[in-house]
Design an enzyme around this catalytic site. Structure first.
Site, mmCIF file in Angstrom:
data_model
loop_
_atom_site.group_PDB
_atom_site.id
_atom_site.type_symbol
_atom_site.label_atom_id
_atom_site.label_comp_id
_atom_site.label_asym_id
_atom_site.label_seq_id
_atom_site.Cartn_x
_atom_site.Cartn_y
_atom_site.Cartn_z
ATOM 1 N N PHE A 1 -10.999 -5.901 -5.754
ATOM 2 C CA PHE A 1 -10.965 -6.742 -4.553
ATOM 3 C C PHE A 1 -10.500 -5.854 -3.393
ATOM 4 C CE2 PHE A 1 -9.857 -9.472 -8.181
ATOM 5 C CZ PHE A 1 -10.864 -10.424 -8.128
ATOM 6 N N ARG B 1 0.842 -1.207 0.000
ATOM 7 C CA ARG B 1 0.000 0.000 0.000
ATOM 8 C C ARG B 1 0.870 1.248 0.000
ATOM 9 N NH1 ARG B 1 -3.049 -2.759 4.499
ATOM 10 N NH2 ARG B 1 -4.528 -4.044 3.385
ATOM 11 N N ASP C 1 -6.010 -7.460 -6.208
ATOM 12 C CA ASP C 1 -5.569 -8.218 -5.027
ATOM 13 C C ASP C 1 -6.646 -9.225 -4.625
ATOM 14 O OD1 ASP C 1 -4.263 -9.067 -2.729
ATOM 15 O OD2 ASP C 1 -5.043 -7.429 -1.498
ATOM 16 N N ASP D 1 -15.621 -4.380 -4.828
ATOM 17 C CA ASP D 1 -15.650 -5.607 -4.019
ATOM 18 C C ASP D 1 -17.094 -6.076 -3.976
ATOM 19 O OD1 ASP D 1 -13.520 -6.782 -1.614
ATOM 20 O OD2 ASP D 1 -15.599 -7.473 -1.607
ATOM 21 N N CYS E 1 -2.144 -14.318 -3.018
ATOM 22 C CA CYS E 1 -1.916 -14.796 -1.649
ATOM 23 C C CYS E 1 -2.106 -16.307 -1.590
ATOM 24 C CB CYS E 1 -2.840 -14.077 -0.673
ATOM 25 S SG CYS E 1 -4.580 -14.340 -1.030
ATOM 26 N N ALA F 1 -15.881 -8.695 -9.424
ATOM 27 C CA ALA F 1 -14.718 -8.030 -9.994
ATOM 28 C C ALA F 1 -14.579 -8.294 -11.496
ATOM 29 C CB ALA F 1 -13.461 -8.511 -9.274
HETATM 30 N N1 SAH Z 1 -7.034 -5.702 -1.124
HETATM 31 C C1 SAH Z 1 -7.687 -5.917 0.147
HETATM 32 C C2 SAH Z 1 -7.785 -7.364 0.525
HETATM 33 C C3 SAH Z 1 -8.472 -8.226 -0.496
HETATM 34 S S1 SAH Z 1 -9.120 -9.689 0.160
HETATM 35 C C4 SAH Z 1 -6.991 -5.106 1.216
HETATM 36 O O1 SAH Z 1 -5.947 -4.520 0.950
HETATM 37 O O2 SAH Z 1 -7.495 -5.070 2.350
HETATM 38 C C5 SAH Z 1 -10.111 -10.227 -1.140
HETATM 39 C C6 SAH Z 1 -11.415 -9.458 -1.294
HETATM 40 O O3 SAH Z 1 -11.997 -9.897 -2.506
HETATM 41 C C7 SAH Z 1 -12.455 -9.693 -0.217
HETATM 42 O O4 SAH Z 1 -12.852 -8.462 0.311
HETATM 43 C C8 SAH Z 1 -13.644 -10.350 -0.954
HETATM 44 O O5 SAH Z 1 -14.904 -9.876 -0.499
HETATM 45 C C9 SAH Z 1 -13.403 -9.922 -2.367
HETATM 46 N N2 SAH Z 1 -13.870 -10.808 -3.441
HETATM 47 C C10 SAH Z 1 -13.680 -12.149 -3.549
HETATM 48 N N3 SAH Z 1 -14.139 -12.590 -4.738
HETATM 49 C C11 SAH Z 1 -14.636 -11.498 -5.392
HETATM 50 C C12 SAH Z 1 -15.238 -11.316 -6.669
HETATM 51 N N4 SAH Z 1 -15.411 -12.319 -7.513
HETATM 52 N N5 SAH Z 1 -15.587 -10.063 -7.022
HETATM 53 C C13 SAH Z 1 -15.413 -9.015 -6.189
HETATM 54 N N6 SAH Z 1 -14.840 -9.149 -4.969
HETATM 55 C C14 SAH Z 1 -14.466 -10.372 -4.577
#
Ligand code: SAH
Length: 413
Positions: A243, A227, A319, A265, A359, A299
């Protein structure tokens, strides 16, 4: 800082003696922190979760001692190797002190949300402890810790003062009611449940977190340094954070001077928390003056839609959650990373920066980076790398599978 009285089983005073197959013995000597059930060749007796298992070589020499868990194929999680030790409050206190010393370089005025114990990598396998200001969140992945919890609480009280202590249990652990002794996911172990959400700071930016209901322990602390990298390149840019969870990257981008930040998200509680996090930082001029948009949407669909209307950004951050839980899902995961790269490039301006993270510990760094590069070539936009990044100091790695986080920063022509 007192912890409520819990009626938990005491660890057995009798240890279990084990012998292992030669490959498992080798893996142990090379630093692997787990012993699988199938690698045990001899066992002195059956045991309960949390009994201490001592592993000997064929000459009856001590190799290691660990936590026994009859409920898992990960039968023993190693605590101590080479030299025998008494596993007690003092031993746990020493581990917590060592972990805290590693995190000492973090400026705690600016950053009071960080991982204090990163499981296996800090010598306490199957346990994570995150700090959010005065609240500690203890997450367990095995019932083997339960008989040792009172010792852990005493060790924490000595080295890591806290106001609230919250317990989280992994999904598989919540199903093992027989072994939980009344412990539940999200319970507060200190006398009072925290009122409302917890506020903490990461590099000067205020975030809220919900350690009781949120994903993981409430926040993705592992992306802190990535970040910062985003903040450093965001001045006067338009940024798409896909995400976005509670808006970690979005807030940093705005703080770095991004003019326009879009967060995607599919979790509505997450995008709502993003909006509140923006409000928590109105005292920061750049964040106050940035324009934010949040989309509660899938997403993949959101990226395709934006492309179809010709929307483009200077920086695109991808992410996603873990895509591969096991070996058999690696191909599918790589394919999802490839699709994301293509979709991300579809909304990235020429000369813009792609930030893509993984991850999934099952996906190797090489496979991940190669997949992104191949996809970019396929799209006719071969990437120029700025940086490949891994783990921050509060997420140390001490064995191969411990290195799960990888992220690419690259310019797309
Ligand atoms: N980048 C974030 C962490 C991401 S964790 C940070 O820095 O805090 C992954 C995220 O993806 C979660 O919030 C989850 O709700 C979301 N997610 C998972 N699959 C998804 C999809 N198909 N479309 C949109 N969001 C999704």
């Amino acid at each position: 800082m007192t912890v409520i009285q819990l009626k938990l089983p005491k660890p057995s005073s009798k240890r279990i003696a084990l012998h292992l197959t030669a490959p498992a013995e080798r893996a142990l000597k090379q630093g692997h922190p787990w012993v699988f059930d199938q690698s045990i060749t001899e066992q002195s007796r059956e045991g309960n979760p949390g009994d201490l298992a001592v592993i000997f070589d064929d000459k009856r020499r001590f190799l290691a001692v660990g936590l026994y868990d009859p409920t898992s194929t990960i039968r023993v999680r190693i605590l101590q190797k080479i030299k025998p030790a008494t596993i007690d409050v003092n031993w746990f206190t020493e581990k917590i002190k060592t972990a805290a010393d590693i995190r000492a370089p973090l400026n705690q005025h600016e950053t009071n949300g960080y991982r204090l114990i990163h499981g296996e990598n800090d010598g306490l396998p199957g346990m994570v402890i995150d700090r959010y200001a005065e609240t500690l969140v203890l997450k367990l992945y095995t019932p083997a810790w339960i008989p040792h919890l009172n010792d852990i609480f005493s060790a924490l009280a000595k080295k890591q003062p806290f106001t609230h202590l919250i317990l989280r249990l992994s999904r598989s652990l919540t199903k093992q009611t027989k072994h939980l002794h009344g412990l539940t996911d999200g319970m507060t172990l200190t006398p009072q449940t925290p009122e409302g959400l917890i506020l903490f700071k990461e590099n000067g930016i205020t975030f809220e977190c919900d350690p009781i209901n949120g994903q993981k322990t409430g926040f993705f602390l592992d992306q802190r340094e990535n970040r910062v990298r985003v903040r450093n390149v965001s001045k006067n840019k338009s940024v798409l954070n896909v995400f976005s969870y509670t808006g970690g990257f979005s807030l940093y981008a705005a703080d770095g001077g991004a003019t326009e930040v879009t967060s995607v998200d599919f979790s509505t509680p997450a995008t709502q928390a993003t909006l509140r996090n923006i409000q928590h930082n109105q005292h920061r001029a750049n964040i106050r003056s940035a324009t934010f948009e949040t989309l509660d949407q899938d997403a993949f669909e959101a990226l395709a839609q934006m492309k179809s209307v010709g929307k483009k950004f200077d920086i695109v951050i991808l992410d996603p959650p873990m895509f591969a839980q096991n070996q058999s899902q690696i191909e599918t995961a790589l394919n999802a990373y490839r699709r994301l790269t293509l979709l991300g490039l579809g909304v990235l301006k020429r000369g813009g920066i792609l930030v893509q993270a993984s991850c999934s510990s099952r996906v190797s760094a090489d496979d991940f980076f190669n997949t992104i590069h191949k996809a970019a070539q396929e799209a006719g936009r071969p990437l120029k790398e700025i940086e490949r990044t891994g783990h921050a100091l509060d997420h140390p790695t001490s064995y191969k599978e411990g290195a799960y986080l990888k992220c690419l920063f690259a310019v797309a022509p």
